[in-house]
Design a protein around this motif. Structure first.
Motif, PDB file in Angstrom:
ATOM      1  N   SER A  20      16.014  11.141  -1.977  1.00 12.22           N
ATOM      2  CA  SER A  20      15.359  11.178  -3.289  1.00 12.22           C
ATOM      3  C   SER A  20      13.837  11.147  -3.224  1.00 12.22           C
ATOM      4  O   SER A  20      13.188  10.842  -4.217  1.00 12.22           O
ATOM      5  N   GLY A  21      13.271  11.459  -2.074  1.00  7.75           N
ATOM      6  CA  GLY A  21      11.821  11.600  -2.023  1.00  7.75           C
ATOM      7  C   GLY A  21      11.078  10.469  -1.362  1.00  7.75           C
ATOM      8  O   GLY A  21       9.888  10.280  -1.625  1.00  7.75           O
ATOM      9  N   GLY A  22      11.694   9.709  -0.486  1.00  4.71           N
ATOM     10  CA  GLY A  22      10.987   8.656   0.239  1.00  4.71           C
ATOM     11  C   GLY A  22       9.906   9.226   1.143  1.00  4.71           C
ATOM     12  O   GLY A  22       9.950  10.391   1.536  1.00  4.71           O
ATOM     13  N   LYS A  23       8.948   8.385   1.491  1.00  4.59           N
ATOM     14  CA  LYS A  23       7.793   8.840   2.275  1.00  4.59           C
ATOM     15  C   LYS A  23       8.073   8.906   3.763  1.00  4.59           C
ATOM     16  O   LYS A  23       7.235   9.375   4.532  1.00  4.59           O
ATOM     17  N   ARG A  24       9.235   8.400   4.225  1.00 10.89           N
ATOM     18  CA  ARG A  24       9.583   8.400   5.648  1.00 10.89           C
ATOM     19  C   ARG A  24       8.516   7.680   6.468  1.00 10.89           C
ATOM     20  O   ARG A  24       8.160   8.093   7.572  1.00 10.89           O
ATOM     21  N   PHE A  25       8.022   6.580   5.919  1.00 12.85           N
ATOM     22  CA  PHE A  25       6.943   5.846   6.557  1.00 12.85           C
ATOM     23  C   PHE A  25       7.419   5.161   7.835  1.00 12.85           C
ATOM     24  O   PHE A  25       6.688   5.083   8.828  1.00 12.85           O
ATOM     25  N   ARG A  26       8.635   4.657   7.837  1.00 16.60           N
ATOM     26  CA  ARG A  26       9.142   3.951   9.000  1.00 16.60           C
ATOM     27  C   ARG A  26       9.366   4.893  10.189  1.00 16.60           C
ATOM     28  O   ARG A  26       8.963   4.550  11.309  1.00 16.60           O
ATOM     29  N   PRO A  27       9.972   6.065  10.012  1.00 14.18           N
ATOM     30  CA  PRO A  27      10.021   7.013  11.135  1.00 14.18           C
ATOM     31  C   PRO A  27       8.638   7.429  11.613  1.00 14.18           C
ATOM     32  O   PRO A  27       8.440   7.669  12.813  1.00 14.18           O
ATOM     33  N   HIS A  86      12.614  11.789  22.977  1.00 12.18           N
ATOM     34  CA  HIS A  86      12.346  12.158  21.594  1.00 12.18           C
ATOM     35  C   HIS A  86      13.618  12.149  20.760  1.00 12.18           C
ATOM     36  O   HIS A  86      13.593  11.764  19.579  1.00 12.18           O
ATOM     37  N   ALA A  87      14.730  12.565  21.329  1.00 11.02           N
ATOM     38  CA  ALA A  87      15.996  12.523  20.596  1.00 11.02           C
ATOM     39  C   ALA A  87      16.358  11.090  20.224  1.00 11.02           C
ATOM     40  O   ALA A  87      16.841  10.826  19.117  1.00 11.02           O
ATOM     41  N   ASP A  88      16.109  10.156  21.131  1.00  5.17           N
ATOM     42  CA  ASP A  88      16.368   8.746  20.823  1.00  5.17           C
ATOM     43  C   ASP A  88      15.447   8.264  19.708  1.00  5.17           C
ATOM     44  O   ASP A  88      15.850   7.484  18.843  1.00  5.17           O
ATOM     45  N   LEU A  89      14.205   8.712  19.736  1.00  5.33           N
ATOM     46  CA  LEU A  89      13.250   8.360  18.691  1.00  5.33           C
ATOM     47  C   LEU A  89      13.724   8.856  17.332  1.00  5.33           C
ATOM     48  O   LEU A  89      13.655   8.135  16.333  1.00  5.33           O
ATOM     49  N   VAL A  90      14.208  10.080  17.277  1.00  6.52           N
ATOM     50  CA  VAL A  90      14.698  10.658  16.026  1.00  6.52           C
ATOM     51  C   VAL A  90      15.901   9.870  15.501  1.00  6.52           C
ATOM     52  O   VAL A  90      15.992   9.564  14.309  1.00  6.52           O
ATOM     53  N   THR A  91      16.817   9.528  16.391  1.00 10.25           N
ATOM     54  CA  THR A  91      17.976   8.732  15.989  1.00 10.25           C
ATOM     55  C   THR A  91      17.536   7.400  15.385  1.00 10.25           C
ATOM     56  O   THR A  91      18.044   6.965  14.337  1.00 10.25           O
ATOM     57  N   ASP A 142      10.698  16.205  10.645  1.00  6.38           N
ATOM     58  CA  ASP A 142      11.663  17.266  10.346  1.00  6.38           C
ATOM     59  C   ASP A 142      12.986  17.001  11.050  1.00  6.38           C
ATOM     60  O   ASP A 142      14.072  17.193  10.474  1.00  6.38           O
ATOM     61  N   ASP A 143      12.905  16.570  12.306  1.00  8.07           N
ATOM     62  CA  ASP A 143      14.126  16.267  13.055  1.00  8.07           C
ATOM     63  C   ASP A 143      14.864  15.068  12.453  1.00  8.07           C
ATOM     64  O   ASP A 143      16.097  15.029  12.436  1.00  8.07           O
ATOM     65  N   VAL A 144      14.109  14.089  11.958  1.00  7.61           N
ATOM     66  CA  VAL A 144      14.731  12.939  11.287  1.00  7.61           C
ATOM     67  C   VAL A 144      15.493  13.408  10.052  1.00  7.61           C
ATOM     68  O   VAL A 144      16.615  12.953   9.790  1.00  7.61           O
ATOM     69  N   GLU A 145      14.901  14.321   9.273  1.00  5.42           N
ATOM     70  CA  GLU A 145      15.581  14.838   8.080  1.00  5.42           C
ATOM     71  C   GLU A 145      16.894  15.519   8.451  1.00  5.42           C
ATOM     72  O   GLU A 145      17.922  15.329   7.789  1.00  5.42           O
ATOM     73  N   ARG A 146      16.857  16.337   9.510  1.00  5.98           N
ATOM     74  CA  ARG A 146      18.086  17.018   9.925  1.00  5.98           C
ATOM     75  C   ARG A 146      19.130  16.021  10.418  1.00  5.98           C
ATOM     76  O   ARG A 146      20.329  16.165  10.127  1.00  5.98           O
ATOM     77  N   CYS A 147      18.677  15.025  11.156  1.00  2.50           N
ATOM     78  CA  CYS A 147      19.604  14.001  11.643  1.00  2.50           C
ATOM     79  C   CYS A 147      20.246  13.256  10.473  1.00  2.50           C
ATOM     80  O   CYS A 147      21.465  13.023  10.465  1.00  2.50           O
ATOM     81  N   LEU A 148      19.442  12.882   9.485  1.00  2.00           N
ATOM     82  CA  LEU A 148      19.980  12.192   8.308  1.00  2.00           C
ATOM     83  C   LEU A 148      20.999  13.057   7.580  1.00  2.00           C
ATOM     84  O   LEU A 148      22.074  12.576   7.187  1.00  2.00           O
ATOM     85  N   ALA A 149      20.663  14.330   7.382  1.00  2.00           N
ATOM     86  CA  ALA A 149      21.574  15.224   6.671  1.00  2.00           C
ATOM     87  C   ALA A 149      22.907  15.331   7.412  1.00  2.00           C
ATOM     88  O   ALA A 149      23.988  15.286   6.796  1.00  2.00           O
TER      89      ALA A 149
END
Length: 367
Positions: free
Chosen positions: A58-65, A88-93, A15-22
């Motif tokens: 577009s619906g990727g599985k976010r497998f790498r994060p 954790h913040a570094d991990l999300v980045t 979820d944090d990765v999604e927010r960071c990407l946005a």
């Protein structure tokens, strides 16, 4: 005694990765349009950053994060501060940067393979070429579409590099290796399509699979997450072995899905890898196992002189002659060995459990 903070679970990380990407993509769009008084003459408001955003979202599985997360958990990353004081913040980045690197690879891979779709939607170069035709643009619409897709990929790569720039040196070093391996794998893939086959075809196909798919999808994200978590070289060793073996299993499953996958699940036309004569383990084994008319059809596929009947005929022959079963056995063997590598006291129980679940997802996935 104070209660230690709970370790963020995978849902929170993703979820944090999604927010960071946005946030990053929105800021990228603002930077792109700075000082622009007009819209793009062809794309209009759907400019290059917007095309990149659509691909990323577009619906990727976010497998790498996800692999990053489990690498971080497996080495006890939650107990170690990152350079900003928040591991954790570094991990999300890092997870968000990997998704942008993945978008770079997808956009340019689709151009090179002449793929019309990605994740069940029109590929970026197709979207841009269609827009060129709609506005009656001058020059060649397909070349324009290819160029725009390449630029969208380049923009994603540049933004990913910018995100990683403030992470520790060890992470940046591994990031560079990941990028080089990814591009090398793509170059080898193109070379095999141009002049593949022969006695070394199977070995070269495995090399392409490791670099282009397995390493940057499984092994390197896992190692990157562990490195952000402060892993020692000793703790990295079992994770690297797991990642290499499971990365190979992932790539082999990709080969199988490229011939026998369902388009509604893979987002790609069935048989596309054969149709394109891609350098896969499946095709290399077909050259070794098939004879007679089937072998001649494989040769036509290698030379890109085939028709649709060759694609279907070779796919059926590979089932009949046991090629598909052989590759399935390779997937299963590597997956078992990967899970066995996790039997190491230096890894956390939670991380081992998560990575064991990931191995099962990789081995039997349909996407």
């Amino acid at each position: 005694m104070p209660v230690p903070p709970a370790v963020p679970d995978r849902t929170q990380t993703l979820d944090d990765v999604e927010r960071c990407l946005a946030d990053r993509l929105e800021a990228l769009g603002v930077e792109w349009r700075r000082d622009c008084e007009t819209e793009d003459a062809v794309l209009g408001a759907t400019d290059v950053p917007e095309l990149l955003t659509r691909l990323v979202q577009s619906g990727g599985k976010r497998f790498r994060p996800l692999l990053c997360h489990w690498g971080w958990v497996a080495v006890g990353g939650a107990r170690r501060p990152g350079p900003t004081g928040d591991s954790h913040a570094d991990l999300v980045t890092l997870g968000a940067a990997l998704e942008l690197l993945h978008a770079f690879a997808l956009a340019q891979d689709d151009v090179m393979d002449r793929s019309r779709t990605r994740r069940g939607q029109s590929a970026l170069h197709v979207v841009a070429a269609t827009r060129h035709r709609e506005v009656a643009g001058r020059d060649d619409a397909d070349r324009y579409g290819d160029s725009i897709a390449v630029l969208a990929g380049d923009l994603g790569h540049a933004e990913a590099d910018a995100m990683v720039a403030d992470l520790p040196r060890a992470v940046r070093t591994l990031w560079r290796r990941t990028c080089v391996e990814l591009v090398r794998g793509q170059a080898r893939d193109l070379g095999e399509a141009a002049r593949g086959g022969g006695e070394q075809a199977l070995r070269r196909a495995l090399e392409v699979a490791r670099a282009k798919s397995g390493a940057y999808t499984i092994q390197r994200p896992l190692e990157l997450g562990a490195t952000v978590g402060g892993a020692s070289g000793e703790a990295l060793a079992p994770l690297s072995l797991y990642g290499r073996l499971l990365g190979e299993a992932f790539a082999l499953r990709d080969d199988l899905l490229g011939v026998w996958g369902h388009p509604e699940q893979t987002g790609k036309p069935v048989g596309d890898d054969l149709r394109l004569g891609k350098s896969t383990v499946v095709l290399a084994l077909a050259e070794q196992r098939l004879g007679g008319p089937d072998a001649r059809a494989v040769a036509r596929i290698r030379r890109q002189q085939h028709d649709e009947s060759d694609v279907g005929g070779v796919a059926d022959a590979m089932v009949r002659e046991g090629v598909r079963d052989e590759v399935e056995s390779m997937v299963e063997a590597r997956t078992r060995a990967a899970v066995a590598a996790l039997d190491d006291d230096r890894l956390t129980d939670e991380g081992v459990a998560g990575l064991t679940e990931v191995a099962d997802q990789v081995a039997w996935r349909t996407w």
